[in-house]
Design a protein around this motif. Structure first.
Motif, PDB file in Angstrom:
ATOM      1  N   UNK A 155       0.830  -1.206   0.000  1.00  0.00           N
ATOM      2  CA  UNK A 155       0.000   0.000   0.000  1.00  0.00           C
ATOM      3  C   UNK A 155       0.869   1.264   0.000  1.00  0.00           C
ATOM      4  N   UNK A 156       2.095   1.130   0.484  1.00  0.00           N
ATOM      5  CA  UNK A 156       3.040   2.243   0.355  1.00  0.00           C
ATOM      6  C   UNK A 156       3.561   2.332  -1.073  1.00  0.00           C
ATOM      7  N   UNK A 157       3.944   1.162  -1.621  1.00  0.00           N
ATOM      8  CA  UNK A 157       4.459   1.118  -2.994  1.00  0.00           C
ATOM      9  C   UNK A 157       3.459   1.716  -3.977  1.00  0.00           C
ATOM     10  N   UNK A 158       2.200   1.287  -3.866  1.00  0.00           N
ATOM     11  CA  UNK A 158       1.188   1.742  -4.814  1.00  0.00           C
ATOM     12  C   UNK A 158       0.989   3.244  -4.762  1.00  0.00           C
ATOM     13  N   UNK A 159       1.375   3.835  -3.623  1.00  0.00           N
ATOM     14  CA  UNK A 159       1.223   5.286  -3.497  1.00  0.00           C
ATOM     15  C   UNK A 159       2.544   6.005  -3.735  1.00  0.00           C
ATOM     16  N   UNK A 160       3.563   5.249  -4.079  1.00  0.00           N
ATOM     17  CA  UNK A 160       4.861   5.853  -4.339  1.00  0.00           C
ATOM     18  C   UNK A 160       5.552   6.411  -3.097  1.00  0.00           C
ATOM     19  N   UNK A 208      -9.029  -5.525   5.559  1.00  0.00           N
ATOM     20  CA  UNK A 208      -9.518  -4.346   6.271  1.00  0.00           C
ATOM     21  C   UNK A 208      -8.651  -3.149   5.889  1.00  0.00           C
ATOM     22  N   UNK A 209      -8.761  -2.703   4.621  1.00  0.00           N
ATOM     23  CA  UNK A 209      -7.842  -1.662   4.142  1.00  0.00           C
ATOM     24  C   UNK A 209      -7.915  -0.373   4.963  1.00  0.00           C
ATOM     25  N   UNK A 210      -9.088  -0.122   5.561  1.00  0.00           N
ATOM     26  CA  UNK A 210      -9.223   1.098   6.352  1.00  0.00           C
ATOM     27  C   UNK A 210      -8.287   1.060   7.567  1.00  0.00           C
ATOM     28  N   UNK A 211      -8.235  -0.114   8.225  1.00  0.00           N
ATOM     29  CA  UNK A 211      -7.339  -0.270   9.376  1.00  0.00           C
ATOM     30  C   UNK A 211      -5.880  -0.203   8.927  1.00  0.00           C
ATOM     31  N   UNK A 212      -5.598  -0.811   7.762  1.00  0.00           N
ATOM     32  CA  UNK A 212      -4.227  -0.780   7.238  1.00  0.00           C
ATOM     33  C   UNK A 212      -3.777   0.663   7.056  1.00  0.00           C
ATOM     34  N   UNK A 213      -4.625   1.460   6.428  1.00  0.00           N
ATOM     35  CA  UNK A 213      -4.253   2.850   6.159  1.00  0.00           C
ATOM     36  C   UNK A 213      -4.187   3.671   7.438  1.00  0.00           C
ATOM     37  N   UNK A 214      -5.031   3.324   8.388  1.00  0.00           N
ATOM     38  CA  UNK A 214      -5.010   4.014   9.678  1.00  0.00           C
ATOM     39  C   UNK A 214      -3.649   3.826  10.356  1.00  0.00           C
ATOM     40  N   UNK A 215      -3.130   2.595  10.295  1.00  0.00           N
ATOM     41  CA  UNK A 215      -1.829   2.305  10.905  1.00  0.00           C
ATOM     42  C   UNK A 215      -0.709   3.007  10.132  1.00  0.00           C
ATOM     43  N   UNK A 229      -0.974   5.717   8.378  1.00  0.00           N
ATOM     44  CA  UNK A 229      -1.072   7.161   8.588  1.00  0.00           C
ATOM     45  C   UNK A 229      -0.501   7.541   9.957  1.00  0.00           C
ATOM     46  N   UNK A 230      -0.777   6.702  10.962  1.00  0.00           N
ATOM     47  CA  UNK A 230      -0.222   6.970  12.294  1.00  0.00           C
ATOM     48  C   UNK A 230       1.304   7.000  12.227  1.00  0.00           C
ATOM     49  N   UNK A 231       1.869   6.083  11.427  1.00  0.00           N
ATOM     50  CA  UNK A 231       3.330   6.015  11.316  1.00  0.00           C
ATOM     51  C   UNK A 231       3.876   7.204  10.532  1.00  0.00           C
ATOM     52  N   UNK A 232       3.207   7.562   9.430  1.00  0.00           N
ATOM     53  CA  UNK A 232       3.677   8.680   8.600  1.00  0.00           C
ATOM     54  C   UNK A 232       3.541  10.010   9.340  1.00  0.00           C
ATOM     55  N   UNK A 233       2.513  10.126  10.157  1.00  0.00           N
ATOM     56  CA  UNK A 233       2.242  11.385  10.846  1.00  0.00           C
ATOM     57  C   UNK A 233       3.310  11.736  11.867  1.00  0.00           C
ATOM     58  N   UNK A 234       4.088  10.767  12.274  1.00  0.00           N
ATOM     59  CA  UNK A 234       5.113  11.049  13.279  1.00  0.00           C
ATOM     60  C   UNK A 234       6.131  12.055  12.770  1.00  0.00           C
ATOM     61  N   UNK A 235       6.505  11.940  11.481  1.00  0.00           N
ATOM     62  CA  UNK A 235       7.474  12.893  10.948  1.00  0.00           C
ATOM     63  C   UNK A 235       6.783  14.027  10.187  1.00  0.00           C
ATOM     64  N   UNK A 236       5.538  13.770   9.758  1.00  0.00           N
ATOM     65  CA  UNK A 236       4.826  14.781   8.993  1.00  0.00           C
ATOM     66  C   UNK A 236       3.367  14.826   9.447  1.00  0.00           C
ATOM     67  N   UNK A 285       0.939  16.543   8.820  1.00  0.00           N
ATOM     68  CA  UNK A 285      -0.119  16.804   7.851  1.00  0.00           C
ATOM     69  C   UNK A 285      -0.163  15.741   6.762  1.00  0.00           C
ATOM     70  N   UNK A 286       0.474  14.600   7.003  1.00  0.00           N
ATOM     71  CA  UNK A 286       0.513  13.539   5.994  1.00  0.00           C
ATOM     72  C   UNK A 286      -0.894  13.092   5.619  1.00  0.00           C
ATOM     73  N   UNK A 287      -1.072  12.779   4.344  1.00  0.00           N
ATOM     74  CA  UNK A 287      -2.351  12.262   3.852  1.00  0.00           C
ATOM     75  C   UNK A 287      -2.070  11.029   3.014  1.00  0.00           C
ATOM     76  N   UNK A 288      -3.046  10.139   2.913  1.00  0.00           N
ATOM     77  CA  UNK A 288      -2.886   8.968   2.047  1.00  0.00           C
ATOM     78  C   UNK A 288      -3.878   9.062   0.905  1.00  0.00           C
ATOM     79  N   UNK A 289      -3.363   8.963  -0.329  1.00  0.00           N
ATOM     80  CA  UNK A 289      -4.305   8.956  -1.457  1.00  0.00           C
ATOM     81  C   UNK A 289      -5.147   7.694  -1.394  1.00  0.00           C
TER      82      UNK A 289
END
Lengths: 243, 456
Positions: free
Chosen positions: A27-32, A200-207, A209-216, A218-222
């Motif tokens: 899910x990270x790869x697909x979003x680059x 459960x893609x919603x939970x996957x993205x939630x996790x 996003x929590x990880x990405x938000x630590x350094x950014x 305002x991080x968003x996931x497409x």
């Protein structure tokens, strides 16, 4: 660059657990989004401060014993520090139990665990097994999560730990109080084993996003095309009776 | 007692007959009924029969069929529970079928494939001459819990078989550990060398020395955690097998040529099936034949003529295309199918049908431990992949995350459409169904293209 650490895949690898890691990185790869995955087997020492996201799976009895020896060599302290530093942890089954304070065997023998979360586990005689479903209560989404649980341990949450969800179908933490999983800071724990995140893609993205938000912050996931994932999700949801 | 046996046999035979009349091949129900009428029935019927019991996670059915072929070639009088009914009910029904109304056996030997968890009880009644343990892997943990529970069940089965010679897979750390805990005569069998040049990397399904709790190391691996294991700490190591495959000469797509070491003699052998797991099935069957004092050369000959059925590389004609069906039950077995697929040379249609009924295992998480990534790498060999079965959606997700483009994943809601699509194309087909999916598919396929009913 998101740094992911898969802890102890050599002993915590019960049935498809690694599917969760695969789901996250795809899910990270697909979003680059760039990431680095480090698999850490038993006996390899790492710097816990270098990572954003940790995954731990489930294990069998003998294997868990091997792991406990490792943890007691000081790794437990590092995990506690990482949890308090709000690093993201996703722990399933056996490792969920290990994150707690202690476990009590059928014979009444108490074993100390990592102690990162305020919860403990008591071994039970009957296996709680089957497809399961719960609604998230740790956020405001109330979103539904479907999974498969198989455990004999009954986990009880202390007052400092929130459940991840409320059981709709299945047994959850202990088959008694209707709670499922645990949440504390950025720690997500669940008894739903196997490739939980893929359906459960919603939970996957939630996790993620929590990880990405630590350094950014305002991080968003497409959004991704989750048609297949949601088919699998809704199939089980309907089968278990939630319309 | 005699009357109870008579009535129980009568009821079982009549009910089996009626079920067949209506096209239902199930034998578990008549067997269970007969046991209820006469709990001692199985023990009574097995009293004068020499039994071989085959148990373990993977390879029970194929091993049993190979042993059957060996017994047939040796012209012995035997029967076997062929339809894969391997719990106590089905096994009882099989004994009833091969006995007179008064409970006298019609055959001298019985070759009985037995579920791991059922082996404890079944062995108590059968008092077998020989037990073959194929391997112990994770399988249906929703039923057995921990893999060590499976091992304990098998151990209790052996405890209940004081007269049995026990054939153990020396390459499987869990299976071979049984030897230290039993008083029976043990025949170790195994493979002395690695098999594939580049096998798929499986999940770290590691095995640990139970004494030192450290991971075993290997001088070579065959697949899964099978191979030349040793404990780096205490020195516990693979037992030297007295019956072994000492050399792999050629891994063909239809057969495998090997050199076997039987006690201290060497002989060339052809196994009339592809795949590493069938090498183990063959050498396990060979160990049984030696425990049962059958001529080794007749046994080798049987392995070369053996043809299998029932979803073990079974071949079907489907309209314009030829299909092979390979039953899948767990990640270890399925990864062997992936190894097989990745050595194909012709473009192939791969079909996967995953059910989650009790007979399949209700937890399908294991599909994430199957290296479908390998299929994604072999784009020139695999175009579209078809999925069907109750958990088709989960299977489609698995393939997507393995890297198969979503436009190459075709999901079929029912088997009629699936069979129609398969038969209207010309590529050779490999179908991998779980147990209950195989039963449904076979019924539909034999209705469409003709074929045998499964109890034949």
């Amino acid at each position: 660059m998101l740094k992911i650490c898969h802890l102890y895949p050599d002993v915590l690898n019960l049935f498809g657990d690694s599917g969760n890691v695969q789901c996250l990185i795809r899910r990270l790869e697909w979003r680059g989004i760039e990431y680095e995955l480090t698999r850490v087997p038993i006996g390899k020492s790492i710097d816990f401060t270098q990572f954003d996201l940790f995954f731990m799976g489930g294990g069998q009895e003998l294997e868990r014993e091997i792991l406990l020896n490792e943890l007691r060599s000081g790794v437990d302290k590092e995990i506690i520090a990482a949890v308090e530093d709000e690093k993201v942890f996703f722990c399933v089954g056996g490792s969920y139990q290990l994150m707690g304070q202690y476990g009590i065997s059928l014979e009444g023998h108490q074993t100390d665990y990592i102690g990162a979360l305020d919860l403990h586990t008591v071994d039970g005689e009957t296996r709680m097994v089957g497809n399961c479903m719960f609604s998230r209560v740790d956020d405001f989404s109330g979103s539904i999560v479907v999974g498969f649980e198989s455990h004999t341990g009954k986990t009880y949450l202390g007052s400092n730990t929130k459940p991840l969800g409320e059981v709709i179908k299945g047994f959850g933490n202990n088959g008694e109080d209707g709670t499922e999983g645990a949440r504390y800071k950025n720690v997500y724990c669940t008894y739903s084993h196997g490739p939980l995140l893929a359906k459960n893609p919603e939970l996957a993205d939630c996790i993620l996003l929590a990880a990405l938000s630590r350094s950014n912050p305002s991080a968003l996931l497409e959004p991704l095309d989750d048609e297949l994932e949601l088919n699998a999700h809704f199939y089980m949801k309907n089968r278990l009776g939630e319309k | 007692m005699k009357f109870r046996i008579f009535w129980a046999i009568l009821a079982c035979k009549v009910l089996t007959g009626i079920l067949r009349l209506f096209g239902r091949g199930g034998t578990a129900i008549p067997g269970k009924l007969a046991l209820q009428m006469c709990p001692q029935l199985l023990g009574e019927l097995a009293k004068d029969v020499h039994c071989v019991v085959i148990t373990g996670t993977n390879g029970k059915t194929t091993s049993a069929r190979m042993i059957e072929e060996i017994f047939a070639k040796a012209k012995t009088s035997y029967f076997a529970n062929r339809s894969g009914a391997n719990l106590i009910g089905g096994i009882t029904a099989e004994f009833v079928e091969h006995s007179t109304m008064r409970g006298k056996p019609l055959k001298k030997y019985a070759i009985i494939e037995c579920d791991e968890a059922a082996s404890k009880e079944v062995c108590r009644y059968l008092d077998p001459d020989c037990i073959l343990v194929t391997n112990v892997f994770r399988d249906q943990l929703d039923r057995f819990g921990d893999v060590s529970n499976t091992l304990e069940s098998i151990l209790l089965g052996i405890y209940n078989s004081p007269h049995a010679k026990v054939c153990l897979n020396a390459d499987c750390p869990l299976t071979s550990s049984l030897a230290n805990r039993i008083d029976n005569t043990v025949f170790f069998y195994g493979v002395d060398t690695s098999i594939y040049k580049s096998p798929v990397s499986e999940i770290d399904e590691a095995a640990y020395c139970p004494r030192c709790k450290v991971e075993y190391e290997y001088s070579y691996r065959t697949f899964g955690y099978l191979g030349g294991f040793y404990c780096p700490k205490c020195g516990t190591k693979r037992e030297w097998p007295i019956i072994a495959v000492s050399e792999i000469k050629d891994c063909g797509l239809d057969t495998t040529k090997v050199k076997m070491r039987i006690f201290n003699e060497y002989a060339d052998a052809t196994i009339n099936l592809p795949g590493a797991y069938n090498i183990y099935n063959a050498i396990g069957a060979m160990a049984v034949s030696q425990a049962m004092l059958i001529d080794p050369f007749a046994s080798i000959n049987a392995l070369s003529t053996f043809s299998c059925g029932f979803g073990r590389m079974e071949q079907f004609d489907m309209g314009q295309s030829k299909a092979r069906m390979i039953l899948v039950k767990n990640a270890t077995g399925f990864n062997q199918v992936i190894n097989y697929l990745s050595e194909l040379t012709d473009k192939t249609l791969f079909v996967c049908c995953i059910n989650d009924n009790t007979g399949d295992g209700t937890d399908i998480s294991w599909i994430w431990d199957v290296r479908f990534e390998r299929l994604a790498e072999l784009t020139e060999l695999f175009g579209e992949i078809y999925v069907s079965g109750i958990r088709r959606d989960d299977m489609a997700v698995r393939l997507k995350y393995a890297g198969i483009p979503t436009e190459h994943i075709r999901v079929f809601d029912n088997y009629d459409e699936l069979i129609k699509s398969i038969s209207s194309q010309e590529l050779p087909v490999v179908i991998a169904p779980t147990y209950s999916a195989m039963m449904e598919l076979r019924a539909k396929m034999s209705a469409a293209f003709g074929g045998k009913d499964f109890w034949e």
